[in-house]
Design a protein around this motif. Sequence first.
Motif, mmCIF file in Angstrom:
data_model
loop_
_atom_site.group_PDB
_atom_site.id
_atom_site.type_symbol
_atom_site.label_atom_id
_atom_site.label_comp_id
_atom_site.label_asym_id
_atom_site.label_seq_id
_atom_site.Cartn_x
_atom_site.Cartn_y
_atom_site.Cartn_z
ATOM 1 N N TYR A 160 0.836 -1.204 0.000
ATOM 2 C CA TYR A 160 0.000 0.000 0.000
ATOM 3 C C TYR A 160 0.873 1.257 0.000
ATOM 4 N N GLN A 161 1.861 1.308 0.877
ATOM 5 C CA GLN A 161 2.709 2.500 0.966
ATOM 6 C C GLN A 161 3.528 2.707 -0.302
ATOM 7 N N THR A 162 3.958 1.630 -0.922
ATOM 8 C CA THR A 162 4.710 1.733 -2.170
ATOM 9 C C THR A 162 3.862 2.407 -3.245
ATOM 10 N N TYR A 163 2.627 1.933 -3.400
ATOM 11 C CA TYR A 163 1.759 2.502 -4.425
ATOM 12 C C TYR A 163 1.213 3.868 -4.010
ATOM 13 N N LEU A 206 3.684 6.320 -5.034
ATOM 14 C CA LEU A 206 3.710 6.393 -6.489
ATOM 15 C C LEU A 206 2.627 7.327 -7.036
ATOM 16 N N VAL A 207 1.415 7.237 -6.488
ATOM 17 C CA VAL A 207 0.283 7.967 -7.073
ATOM 18 C C VAL A 207 -0.074 9.262 -6.355
ATOM 19 N N TYR A 208 0.406 9.451 -5.142
ATOM 20 C CA TYR A 208 0.010 10.637 -4.380
ATOM 21 C C TYR A 208 0.276 11.942 -5.132
ATOM 22 N N VAL A 266 -9.126 9.314 -1.766
ATOM 23 C CA VAL A 266 -9.261 8.825 -3.137
ATOM 24 C C VAL A 266 -8.261 7.698 -3.401
ATOM 25 N N ILE A 267 -7.060 7.811 -2.875
ATOM 26 C CA ILE A 267 -6.058 6.751 -3.061
ATOM 27 C C ILE A 267 -6.521 5.468 -2.371
ATOM 28 N N GLN A 268 -7.119 5.593 -1.205
ATOM 29 C CA GLN A 268 -7.650 4.404 -0.527
ATOM 30 C C GLN A 268 -8.744 3.751 -1.363
ATOM 31 N N PHE A 299 -2.440 0.729 -11.842
ATOM 32 C CA PHE A 299 -2.870 1.355 -10.593
ATOM 33 C C PHE A 299 -2.859 2.879 -10.706
ATOM 34 N N ARG A 300 -1.877 3.430 -11.387
ATOM 35 C CA ARG A 300 -1.841 4.890 -11.580
ATOM 36 C C ARG A 300 -3.081 5.363 -12.325
#
Length: 169
Positions: free
Chosen positions: A4-7, A10-12, A28-30, A53-54
């Motif tokens: 979760y933290q890796t992605y 990445l997208v934040y 929104v990321i969740q 995922f992005r």
Amino acid sequence: MSMYQTYYKLVYPDVYRILQDPWIAEDVIQEAFLKALMNMNRLRHEAALTSWFRQIAKHQAFDYLRRSRKHRSMIPLHANTTPDNDFSASCEYSDVSQFIENKLRNESLLLSLSKLRPQDQNLIKLHYFEDKSYKEIAQELQLTEQIISQRLARARKKLRQSFTKAWPL
């Protein structure tokens, strides 16, 4: 480090850039992460997981904007803000200078809009403030969608020219 933290890292930046609010970006990321987990069976190649995922996160951010745009109430263009409204609105921004700049930009945009012909003002208000589609506007004004499209494009061009004179980038 968890998946979760890796992605998340990445997208934040992308999601924050779209939403301009750190708390909403996290929500929104969740949602995007949950959606990705529920649809993991659709992923054909593991190598595409990152880009997949992005895309999900960006789409979730745009979906959030669409939903919030439909539900927010529009403030009349002629309404004056009170000091209380200004203060509560300023709390949405992390920086007072950003709030002031946004307020001045919006006032300049509304002034530019008021300088347009009434027909152009009406088209812009119907499409952007009342969130009506070209089809709905065409039915309301008893014109074709193509005419609405052309007139709205011209009105946007005039508004852009007027606004860029008043608010140079």
